[in-house]
Design an enzyme around this catalytic site. Structure first.
Site, short mmCIF file in Angstrom:
data_model
loop_
_atom_site.label_atom_id
_atom_site.label_comp_id
_atom_site.label_asym_id
_atom_site.label_seq_id
_atom_site.Cartn_x
_atom_site.Cartn_y
_atom_site.Cartn_z
N GLU A 191 0.83 -1.21 0.00
CA GLU A 191 0.00 0.00 0.00
C GLU A 191 0.86 1.26 0.00
OE1 GLU A 191 -2.77 -0.70 3.29
OE2 GLU A 191 -4.05 -1.80 1.89
N ASP A 247 -8.55 -8.93 3.61
CA ASP A 247 -8.30 -7.89 4.60
C ASP A 247 -9.41 -7.82 5.65
OD1 ASP A 247 -7.17 -5.77 5.89
OD2 ASP A 247 -7.73 -4.26 4.40
N GLU A 297 -12.74 -2.30 11.85
CA GLU A 297 -12.72 -1.57 10.58
C GLU A 297 -13.83 -2.00 9.64
OE1 GLU A 297 -9.01 -1.88 8.48
OE2 GLU A 297 -9.76 -0.81 6.73
C1 GCV Z 1 -2.51 0.28 8.47
C2 GCV Z 1 -6.06 -2.11 5.40
C3 GCV Z 1 -6.47 -0.86 6.13
C4 GCV Z 1 -5.30 0.09 6.28
C5 GCV Z 1 -4.16 -0.64 6.99
C6 GCV Z 1 -3.80 -1.88 6.18
C7 GCV Z 1 -2.73 -2.72 6.84
O1 GCV Z 1 -5.79 -1.83 4.07
O2 GCV Z 1 -7.54 -0.26 5.48
O3 GCV Z 1 -5.73 1.20 7.01
O4 GCV Z 1 -3.04 0.19 7.16
O5 GCV Z 1 -4.94 -2.68 6.04
O6 GCV Z 1 -3.09 -3.71 7.44
O7 GCV Z 1 -1.57 -2.38 6.74
#
Ligand code: GCV
Length: 663
Positions: free
Chosen positions: A268, A347, A375
């Protein structure tokens, strides 16, 4: 001020337990910080529960509490033995850290009226590492945080106060032994946590946690040396290697007790070894060698995928990424590297298959990463008790050693019971913040409590954990206990019903991830699709599609490849199916979608009514706090129901058999 959650020592049964809370004798342990913490905790409990200060004895008393040192042969370094003999309660352990766990367990038994003459409890933790990851940023915000701001950071500085100690106490009480305090997305000031700017304060934090037997970890900016003289983060570049060696020395000179580092690389937008044409093992091992002289660990995340997918590309599959990048590296990671693997290949959705990396690697240290920060499961507005879900994940059979191997469950792999590796464990992205009650919704604290208890003992039952937490937090009243237990135990299935059917996931509002948006991620680069058209829905991950199913060991592989054998709760995760396909319930998929969404909405209303029936029976603050959220949850469930059902009704034009209003 803030609450003490399940550690609020209200008056307890004096007739039964008063005799123990008279004197304390510590037999065999030298008085160090950890033993003092344990004794102080007993003294605090005694005062609060029985209004009695504990006398500290210098010889064995004939009544009271005795903390006794034993050899480590039986209990290891973290196990304890609790029993009663006459008027004496014994807490035996081999190390001060284990004493802490024994003391908190003893107090929990007393407070749930579960300690008596016959008590004989021995617990040795299932998992070597039991960790919480904070996604706290140094400006005080928390990525995916739903309980206020950070209690570690504010205005790009570190906060150290009474709350720090209270937090350490809270997590030690449930057996947590490691905590990473900053976000894996290490940005701006957070890079300086390992620099002179903050290192002394980090050392202070580390000392506070050490008093409770908790090791402090930091998330590390893998790309850090790019900003310094090496001007590179290539793991095979000598300048980079030397730079990290020096950095580790600098850090450990000041924080000798640091557990190590957590790393999110090549993910990411975070740079990593791929940037230099190197493997994930090259990156992790380079850091592992630098930290080795100090006994530290490198926890390396496997959340590595290309977040620039083209939705028109039907062959690329984000679910495949973890296995594709890591499984061929099995056996190449240093022994002080642990791979941290999210429970599912995507995720933290409300339902996903277990990641095929579990059972896909045999000679690599592994930790299971789950998310109690809600989340994708309701932002701690909606109640969603996740422990039953974690239990299912832990019991998943990976068939690592062949089709007749029923022993290599996820639980046995991460605990190292399968015998191939030396270290592993469980980690949760945590759900705390600086809200008065720590977790926003008081009911979300059940996930924090439950995670700790389950990581300590993966055999525990999720309802037993819930009931224990209710007694410690709210009341011993049977009606209260039954009501809250019922809400908790039905909450994850309810959430699944009104959100994502049959494993499809992702129909959430983009970025925020609360509330419905069926196509929100559909034409997107994140690789998160449902692929619904007017005839069918689901992602084909069998041999005719991406063959993600082929990453599993037999017989899971055959099961997931074949739609008729795939467990129905995951059917649309693995297969694109016609809406008219009939499920084992006799319902078509489309009817299942309609029904579960209506049912989920009804469930949300039922849970709200159950909660409202507790008025006057539990603490007002907690009652009102969650009451507000149940109203919001009902609205959310209603919106999900209307939007999902209308979307699919309009997409396929098939009527609801029950003729309900669908827009
Ligand atoms: C900390 C997902 C979440 C992100 C998070 C990522 C991760 O994509 O939306 O906010 O980033 O996971 O686990 O690194």
């Amino acid at each position: 001020m803030w609450t003490q959650c399940w550690l609020d020592y209200k008056a307890a049964n004096k007739d039964a337990y008063g005799k123990y809370f008279t004197t304390l004798y510590v037999d065999g342990f030298k008085k160090d910080d950890v033993i003092s913490t344990a004794s102080d905790e007993l003294a605090r409990a005694s005062l609060s529960m029985f209004e009695r200060s504990l006398d500290i004895d210098i010889s064995a008393p004939n009544k009271g509490i005795i903390i006794k040192k034993t050899g480590q042969e039986l209990l290891g370094s973290e196990g304890y033995h609790i029993y009663a003999d006459g008027d004496i309660a014994y807490i035996e352990a081999g190390t001060p850290q284990a004493v802490i766990y024994g003391v908190f367990r003893f107090l929990a038994l007393v407070r749930t009226d579960a300690f008596n003459d016959k008590t004989d409890v021995t617990e040795i933790p299932s998992n070597p590492i039991r960790m919480l990851d904070h996604w706290d940023n140094m400006d005080g915000s928390i990525e995916r945080g739903y309980s206020g701001n950070s209690f570690f950071f504010e205005n790009n500085d570190i906060i150290i106060n009474e709350r720090t100690r209270d937090y350490a106490r809270l997590i030690a009480s449930i057996g947590i032994n490691a905590v990473a305090i900053n976000n894996v997305n290490v940005k701006e000031a957070a890079t300086d946590l390992v620099n002179k700017r903050f290192i002394d304060k980090v050392a202070k934090l580390s000392d506070i946690f050490a008093c409770y037997g908790v090791k402090l970890f930091l998330s590390l900016n893998y790309a850090m040396p790019i900003e310094y003289e090496p001007e590179s983060a290539d793991p095979l570049d000598e300048k980079v290697i030397t730079w990290w060696k020096n950095k580790m020395k600098e850090v450990y000179d000041v924080i000798p007790n640091l557990g190590g580092f957590l790393v999110k690389a090549d993910s990411e937008g975070r740079p990593g070894p791929f940037t230099y044409g190197r493997t994930q093992a090259d990156g992790a091992n380079m850091l592992a060698e630098a930290i080795r002289p100090y006994g530290g660990l490198i926890i390396w995340r496997c959340f590595v995928y290309n977040c620039k997918q083209d939705w028109r590309d039907l062959k690329t599959d984000r679910a495949r990424a973890g296995y594709d990048y890591f499984s061929s590296l099995d056996g190449q990671f240093a022994d002080n590297v642990i791979l941290q693997i999210k429970n599912g290949p995507m995720d933290f959705q409300v339902r996903e298959p277990v990641s095929p990396l579990f059972g896909g690697m045999r000679k690599t240290n592994q930790m299971l990463e789950v998310q109690i920060a809600q989340e994708y499961t309701g932002h701690q507005i909606d109640v969603c008790y996740l422990i039953p879900w974690f239990k299912q994940i832990l019991s998943f059979k990976t068939y690592m050693n062949g089709a007749d191997d029923t022993e290599s469950t996820v639980a046995n792999i991460i605990s190292t019971k399968t015998g191939n590796v030396k270290i592993g464990g469980m980690v949760a992205v945590t759900n705390t913040g600086n809200d008065e009650n720590w977790t926003g919704n008081d009911l979300a604290a059940a996930n924090l409590y439950g995670f700790g208890r389950l990581a300590f003992n993966t055999d525990l039952d999720s309802e037993d954990i819930a009931r224990e937490w209710i007694k410690l937090t709210f009341s011993h009243d049977k009606e209260v206990e039954d009501t809250i237990s019922d809400i908790l135990m039905s909450s994850w299935p309810a959430y699944e019903k009104y959100t994502a059917p049959l494993g499809i996931g992702w129909m959430v509002k983009p970025h925020d991830h609360y509330g419905p948006s069926v196509d929100g991620y559909e034409y997107d680069r994140w690789g998160t699709y449902h692929r619904a058209d007017w005839q069918s829905i689901g992602v084909e991950r069998g041999p005719d599609g991406t063959d993600f199913a082929g990453q599993y060991n037999s017989p899971n592989r055959e099961m997931y490849r074949d739609a008729s054998k795939t467990p129905e709760e995951l059917l649309l995760f693995f297969h694109k199916m016609p809406y008219k396909h009939v499920l084992s319930s006799g319902k078509t998929i489309i009817q299942h979608i309609y029904d579960t969404h209506f049912e989920g909405y009804e469930e949300a209303k039922r849970m709200r009514d159950e909660w409202n029936s507790l008025k006057g029976k539990i603490d007002d603050r907690a009652f009102l706090e969650s009451k507000k959220r149940f109203d919001m949850q009902v609205d959310n469930a209603h919106e999900w129901c209307d939007i999902v059902n209308s979307y699919f009704y309009r997409k396929c034009g098939i009527d609801d058999e029950k003729g309900r209003t669908i827009y």
